[in-house]
Scaffold this motif. Structure first.
Motif, PDB file in Angstrom:
ATOM      1  N   ASP A   1      94.193  72.261 -49.804  1.00  0.00           N
ATOM      2  CA  ASP A   1      95.389  71.416 -49.950  1.00  0.00           C
ATOM      3  C   ASP A   1      96.162  71.332 -48.640  1.00  0.00           C
ATOM      4  O   ASP A   1      96.609  70.256 -48.232  1.00  0.00           O
ATOM      5  N   VAL A   2      96.310  72.466 -47.970  1.00  0.00           N
ATOM      6  CA  VAL A   2      97.035  72.480 -46.691  1.00  0.00           C
ATOM      7  C   VAL A   2      96.273  71.663 -45.648  1.00  0.00           C
ATOM      8  O   VAL A   2      96.868  70.891 -44.900  1.00  0.00           O
ATOM      9  N   ARG A   3      94.950  71.810 -45.624  1.00  0.00           N
ATOM     10  CA  ARG A   3      94.146  71.021 -44.669  1.00  0.00           C
ATOM     11  C   ARG A   3      94.268  69.527 -44.953  1.00  0.00           C
ATOM     12  O   ARG A   3      94.396  68.735 -44.018  1.00  0.00           O
ATOM     13  N   ARG A   4      94.229  69.140 -46.224  1.00  0.00           N
ATOM     14  CA  ARG A   4      94.379  67.719 -46.567  1.00  0.00           C
ATOM     15  C   ARG A   4      95.749  67.204 -46.138  1.00  0.00           C
ATOM     16  O   ARG A   4      95.877  66.103 -45.606  1.00  0.00           O
ATOM     17  N   TYR A   5      96.769  68.014 -46.349  1.00  0.00           N
ATOM     18  CA  TYR A   5      98.102  67.618 -45.934  1.00  0.00           C
ATOM     19  C   TYR A   5      98.160  67.458 -44.413  1.00  0.00           C
ATOM     20  O   TYR A   5      98.698  66.478 -43.900  1.00  0.00           O
ATOM     21  N   ARG A   6      97.572  68.417 -43.694  1.00  0.00           N
ATOM     22  CA  ARG A   6      97.531  68.337 -42.236  1.00  0.00           C
ATOM     23  C   ARG A   6      96.789  67.087 -41.786  1.00  0.00           C
ATOM     24  O   ARG A   6      97.213  66.386 -40.856  1.00  0.00           O
ATOM     25  N   ASP A   7      95.674  66.769 -42.442  1.00  0.00           N
ATOM     26  CA  ASP A   7      94.900  65.570 -42.085  1.00  0.00           C
ATOM     27  C   ASP A   7      95.707  64.299 -42.330  1.00  0.00           C
ATOM     28  O   ASP A   7      95.638  63.362 -41.533  1.00  0.00           O
ATOM     29  N   ARG A   8      96.488  64.268 -43.417  1.00  0.00           N
ATOM     30  CA  ARG A   8      97.364  63.105 -43.664  1.00  0.00           C
ATOM     31  C   ARG A   8      98.397  62.985 -42.552  1.00  0.00           C
ATOM     32  O   ARG A   8      98.701  61.887 -42.085  1.00  0.00           O
ATOM     33  N   LEU A   9      98.937  64.125 -42.116  1.00  0.00           N
ATOM     34  CA  LEU A   9      99.895  64.097 -41.005  1.00  0.00           C
ATOM     35  C   LEU A   9      99.239  63.565 -39.733  1.00  0.00           C
ATOM     36  O   LEU A   9      99.846  62.773 -39.002  1.00  0.00           O
ATOM     37  N   ASP A  10      98.010  63.987 -39.457  1.00  0.00           N
ATOM     38  CA  ASP A  10      97.285  63.495 -38.282  1.00  0.00           C
ATOM     39  C   ASP A  10      97.127  61.982 -38.332  1.00  0.00           C
ATOM     40  O   ASP A  10      97.328  61.290 -37.323  1.00  0.00           O
ATOM     41  N   ARG A  11      96.758  61.468 -39.515  1.00  0.00           N
ATOM     42  CA  ARG A  11      96.605  60.010 -39.643  1.00  0.00           C
ATOM     43  C   ARG A  11      97.940  59.310 -39.441  1.00  0.00           C
ATOM     44  O   ARG A  11      98.017  58.275 -38.771  1.00  0.00           O
ATOM     45  N   HIS A  12      98.994  59.873 -39.999  1.00  0.00           N
ATOM     46  CA  HIS A  12     100.316  59.265 -39.847  1.00  0.00           C
ATOM     47  C   HIS A  12     100.756  59.288 -38.384  1.00  0.00           C
ATOM     48  O   HIS A  12     101.309  58.304 -37.871  1.00  0.00           O
ATOM     49  N   ILE A  13     100.502  60.393 -37.695  1.00  0.00           N
ATOM     50  CA  ILE A  13     100.844  60.485 -36.272  1.00  0.00           C
ATOM     51  C   ILE A  13     100.080  59.435 -35.476  1.00  0.00           C
ATOM     52  O   ILE A  13     100.646  58.778 -34.596  1.00  0.00           O
ATOM     53  N   ALA A  14      98.806  59.240 -35.796  1.00  0.00           N
ATOM     54  CA  ALA A  14      97.997  58.229 -35.099  1.00  0.00           C
ATOM     55  C   ALA A  14      98.557  56.830 -35.354  1.00  0.00           C
ATOM     56  O   ALA A  14      98.633  56.006 -34.432  1.00  0.00           O
ATOM     57  N   GLU A  15      98.958  56.571 -36.596  1.00  0.00           N
ATOM     58  CA  GLU A  15      99.557  55.266 -36.911  1.00  0.00           C
ATOM     59  C   GLU A  15     100.851  55.056 -36.143  1.00  0.00           C
ATOM     60  O   GLU A  15     101.097  53.966 -35.604  1.00  0.00           O
ATOM     61  N   LEU A  16     101.680  56.079 -36.083  1.00  0.00           N
ATOM     62  CA  LEU A  16     102.937  55.967 -35.339  1.00  0.00           C
ATOM     63  C   LEU A  16     102.685  55.771 -33.847  1.00  0.00           C
ATOM     64  O   LEU A  16     103.381  54.982 -33.190  1.00  0.00           O
ATOM     65  N   ALA A  17     101.693  56.464 -33.307  1.00  0.00           N
ATOM     66  CA  ALA A  17     101.362  56.300 -31.889  1.00  0.00           C
ATOM     67  C   ALA A  17     100.888  54.876 -31.615  1.00  0.00           C
ATOM     68  O   ALA A  17     101.248  54.286 -30.579  1.00  0.00           O
ATOM     69  N   ALA A  18     100.115  54.303 -32.529  1.00  0.00           N
ATOM     70  CA  ALA A  18      99.658  52.917 -32.361  1.00  0.00           C
ATOM     71  C   ALA A  18     100.842  51.951 -32.412  1.00  0.00           C
ATOM     72  O   ALA A  18     100.912  51.002 -31.617  1.00  0.00           O
ATOM     73  N   ARG A  19     101.775  52.185 -33.298  1.00  0.00           N
ATOM     74  CA  ARG A  19     102.978  51.328 -33.377  1.00  0.00           C
ATOM     75  C   ARG A  19     103.797  51.434 -32.093  1.00  0.00           C
ATOM     76  O   ARG A  19     104.290  50.435 -31.576  1.00  0.00           O
ATOM     77  N   ARG A  20     103.940  52.666 -31.584  1.00  0.00           N
ATOM     78  CA  ARG A  20     104.684  52.857 -30.336  1.00  0.00           C
ATOM     79  C   ARG A  20     103.992  52.132 -29.191  1.00  0.00           C
ATOM     80  O   ARG A  20     104.643  51.474 -28.367  1.00  0.00           O
ATOM     81  N   ALA A  21     102.666  52.218 -29.132  1.00  0.00           N
ATOM     82  CA  ALA A  21     101.916  51.533 -28.075  1.00  0.00           C
ATOM     83  C   ALA A  21     102.120  50.023 -28.173  1.00  0.00           C
ATOM     84  O   ALA A  21     102.274  49.341 -27.148  1.00  0.00           O
ATOM     85  N   ALA A  22     102.138  49.505 -29.388  1.00  0.00           N
ATOM     86  CA  ALA A  22     102.367  48.062 -29.570  1.00  0.00           C
ATOM     87  C   ALA A  22     103.768  47.682 -29.107  1.00  0.00           C
ATOM     88  O   ALA A  22     103.950  46.639 -28.462  1.00  0.00           O
ATOM     89  N   LEU A  23     104.747  48.492 -29.406  1.00  0.00           N
ATOM     90  CA  LEU A  23     106.109  48.221 -28.943  1.00  0.00           C
ATOM     91  C   LEU A  23     106.211  48.314 -27.424  1.00  0.00           C
ATOM     92  O   LEU A  23     106.882  47.489 -26.781  1.00  0.00           O
ATOM     93  N   ASP A  24     105.546  49.300 -26.837  1.00  0.00           N
ATOM     94  CA  ASP A  24     105.532  49.422 -25.377  1.00  0.00           C
ATOM     95  C   ASP A  24     104.916  48.182 -24.744  1.00  0.00           C
ATOM     96  O   ASP A  24     105.435  47.654 -23.745  1.00  0.00           O
ATOM     97  N   ALA A  25     103.817  47.705 -25.315  1.00  0.00           N
ATOM     98  CA  ALA A  25     103.156  46.497 -24.793  1.00  0.00           C
ATOM     99  C   ALA A  25     104.081  45.303 -24.908  1.00  0.00           C
ATOM    100  O   ALA A  25     104.182  44.487 -23.977  1.00  0.00           O
TER     101      ALA A  25
END
Length: 115
Positions: A82-106
């Motif tokens: 359960d903790v690993r799944r939660y961590r993996d969801r956080l990783d995906r969310h962080i990646a999504e946020l990083a992509a949004r930030r990159a789009a805003l920077d562009a």
């Protein structure tokens, strides 16, 4: 030595409201004085510190609750999964946020320096 809720809040860094919430959620069980006031022993305050750390790490209350019953025991596979799944969801969310930030920077680069 009696430690009432206000002092427990000061010592633990949790708000009075948070301490009541932790109790409502079954994360802590403070003792009760003869007058009904909560009494926070050192082990309860230690549990509050552990709860705060786990919640600040982003674990949901359900997983925090499961982590608490036997803090010295080795966690079971289901809990760790359960903790690993939660961590993996956080990783995906962080990646999504990083992509949004990159789009805003562009976008900002394009607006400031159009070709």
């Amino acid at each position: 030595m009696e430690v009432k809720i206000g002092r427990a809040a000061q010592v633990s860094g949790a708000s009075v409201r948070a301490l009541r919430y932790y109790e409502d959620e079954g994360l802590i069980t403070p003792g009760r004085l003869a007058n009904g006031y909560r009494d926070y022993c050192p082990s309860t305050i230690a549990t509050v510190l552990q709860v705060r750390a786990l919640l600040e790490a982003g674990l949901p209350v359900r997983l925090v609750r499961e982590a608490l019953p036997q803090p010295e025991a080795v966690p079971g596979d289901e809990f760790l999964d359960d903790v690993r799944r939660y961590r993996d969801r956080l990783d995906r969310h962080i990646a999504e946020l990083a992509a949004r930030r990159a789009a805003l920077d562009a976008y900002l680069r394009e607006v400031r320096d159009p070709a």
